[in-house]
Enzyme design. Structure first.
Site, mmCIF file in Angstrom:
data_model
loop_
_atom_site.group_PDB
_atom_site.id
_atom_site.type_symbol
_atom_site.label_atom_id
_atom_site.label_comp_id
_atom_site.label_asym_id
_atom_site.label_seq_id
_atom_site.Cartn_x
_atom_site.Cartn_y
_atom_site.Cartn_z
ATOM 1 N N SER A 1 1.163 -0.856 0.259
ATOM 2 C CA SER A 1 0.086 -0.045 -0.193
ATOM 3 C C SER A 1 0.689 1.459 -0.298
ATOM 4 C CB SER A 1 -1.142 0.075 1.588
ATOM 5 O OG SER A 1 -0.250 0.200 2.669
ATOM 6 N N CYS A 2 0.126 2.365 -0.842
ATOM 7 C CA CYS A 2 0.952 3.547 -0.559
ATOM 8 C C CYS A 2 1.363 3.910 1.184
ATOM 9 C CB CYS A 2 0.236 4.729 -0.968
ATOM 10 S SG CYS A 2 -0.106 4.388 -2.962
ATOM 11 N N PRO A 3 2.979 4.552 1.099
ATOM 12 C CA PRO A 3 3.635 4.734 -0.017
ATOM 13 C C PRO A 3 4.522 3.730 -0.216
ATOM 14 C CG PRO A 3 3.798 6.198 2.373
ATOM 15 C CD PRO A 3 3.164 4.978 2.464
ATOM 16 N N GLN A 4 4.302 2.392 0.405
ATOM 17 C CA GLN A 4 6.007 2.199 -0.311
ATOM 18 C C GLN A 4 6.648 1.766 -1.297
ATOM 19 O OE1 GLN A 4 5.399 -1.898 2.292
ATOM 20 N NE2 GLN A 4 3.681 -0.357 3.849
ATOM 21 N N ASN B 1 1.844 7.062 -8.331
ATOM 22 C CA ASN B 1 2.933 7.694 -7.422
ATOM 23 C C ASN B 1 4.413 7.255 -7.631
ATOM 24 O OD1 ASN B 1 1.057 8.942 -6.190
ATOM 25 N ND2 ASN B 1 0.741 7.976 -4.938
#
Lengths: 357, 64
Positions: free
Chosen positions: B10-13, B41
């Site tokens: 999941s963001c921001p990984q 992103n």
């Protein structure tokens, strides 16, 4: 700072959220509470007999409407993606802590911006605490924090949370006697816009939030992590629109004291929002973003929302939630417990993230 | 050709992993994503630090 298409979409979303919030207050929602994801989930929990706080019980249609707005638009845009299985139990618990922090402060990050735009200086203290929590979260992220990968899931699994929202709306419209509602004058739960207005504005805002990926925590996070100012566009526009709106409608009051549904205990306003900011960064999104992701088929986010609902019930059952008079002793203790829990989980999942990298 | 797999994260990984992988300035890097948010992103970050991004399905091909 370049003006990209993404920033334009986020700016327009910010204006629509601010406008929707302004209209909902005009039509009956509590002051500075056109939207508050935490407060509304808390009201829904009360309405479902999950807690007995008579001041905050109402089946807020905004929440189901936002989930369904995101569900419908994600379907239409081919972005509906049933997935889950990334540390569901930890996400449930982080949802719990996020709710406790929000109820100690008295608002989610979105309501914090609405309060700030109306001159509530306690929200400025909250914002500083929120930014501090986000900053601590980025320390973990930079060191490899991860809740693990999610898996693709079946369509029924991904749709079930949105289906549940339809059930809530049916209960409200067709079987209201099954639910609990705050009595007139009992508190914020008794103040609400007409159902149809809440529903329509919720649907539009949910769709805009899905399209723009609006996130109140992501803005500060990306600024710290990558120097990227894209996501922070929306909170800035929500604040600016609300500032102009409240000045124009005569509801702007610059002060700490006497603000609607707020208290003036700066330490706990700060720490409450620190818990929210840290929870949100570890979860990958603020309360509003969790609703939208749940609508897009993300069952990890759906569980986070259920964790928030559970947190709301516990917060009122055990007097953790603040009131206009200020924070409670139980609330203060629990805020510190939540902070410690989040930091411990952060450390453990950062080590684990490294081993699995 | 180096490749990082951010699918299911999941963001921001995905962006954090891309940032780490780009830290020693490779000439090219492939990033596997599995959702629009991560795709946008990672692209945005890569462009901001001077890479050209070509999108091939769910694979982002970053080149200097």
């Amino acid at each position: 700072m370049s003006i990209t298409k993404e920033k334009k979409v986020l700016a327009v979303t910010g204006v629509f959220v601010g406008l929707g919030a302004g209209l909902l207050v005009l039509w009956g929602n509590p002051q500075n509470m056109g939207f508050c994801i935490a407060c509304f989930i808390r009201d829904i929990a009360g309405s479902l007999h999950l807690h007995g706080a008579g001041a905050v019980q109402y089946m807020r249609p905004e929440i189901p409407a936002m989930v369904l707005g995101a569900f419908i638009l994600s379907m239409a845009r081919g972005e509906f993606q049933p997935r889950g299985g990334s540390s569901p139990m930890l996400r449930f618990l982080f949802g719990f802590t996020m709710m406790v922090g929000a109820l100690v402060f008295l608002g989610c990050p979105l309501r914090m911006m609405l309060r700030l735009g109306a001159g509530d200086l306690n929200a400025l203290v909250g914002l500083l605490g929120f930014a501090a929590g986000v900053w601590v979260g980025t320390l973990f992220l930079n060191r490899g924090f991860s809740l693990g990968r999610s898996q693709n899931l079946g369509r029924l699994e991904g749709t079930s949370f949105s289906g549940l929202q339809i059930v809530l709306l049916i209960l409200l419209v067709a079987f209201p006697t099954l639910l609990v509602f705050s009595k007139a004058g009992a508190g914020p739960g008794a103040m609400h816009a007409p159902i149809i207005a809440s529903l329509l504005i919720g649907l539009v805002v949910g769709a805009f939030a899905q399209r723009s990926r609006l996130c109140m925590a992501g803005g500060i996070r990306d600024l710290i992590l990558f120097g990227d100012s894209t996501l922070i566009t929306a909170p800035i526009f929500i604040f600016l629109f609300t500032l102009i709106w409240s000045l124009a409608t005569g509801t702007f009051h610059l002060s700490f004291a006497g603000q609607p549904v707020a208290h003036t205990s700066s330490l706990w306003n700060f720490l409450g929002m620190t818990v929210v900011g840290l929870s949100a960064v570890l979860l990958g999104g603020c309360p509003l973003r969790q609703l939208i992701l749940a609508g897009e088929g993300n069952t990890d986010s759906a569980l986070t929302v259920l964790g928030m609902t559970f947190g709301a019930a516990i917060a009122h059952g055990f007097s953790l939630a603040s009131s206009g008079k200020g924070p409670t002793t139980n609330g203060k203790v629990m805020t510190l417990v939540c902070l410690a829990f989040l930091v411990i989980c952060g450390v453990i999942m950062t080590k684990r993230g490294k081993e699995h990298a | 050709m180096r490749e990082i797999d951010t699918r299911g994260l999941s963001c921001p990984q995905p962006v954090v992993m891309t940032k780490k992988a780009l830290a020693d300035k490779p000439d090219a890097l492939n990033v596997l994503v599995d959702n629009r948010a991560a795709l946008e992103n990672v692209s945005r970050y890569a462009k901001a630090v001077g890479y050209t991004v070509a999108v091939d399905g769910w694979t982002l091909k970053l080149t200097k």
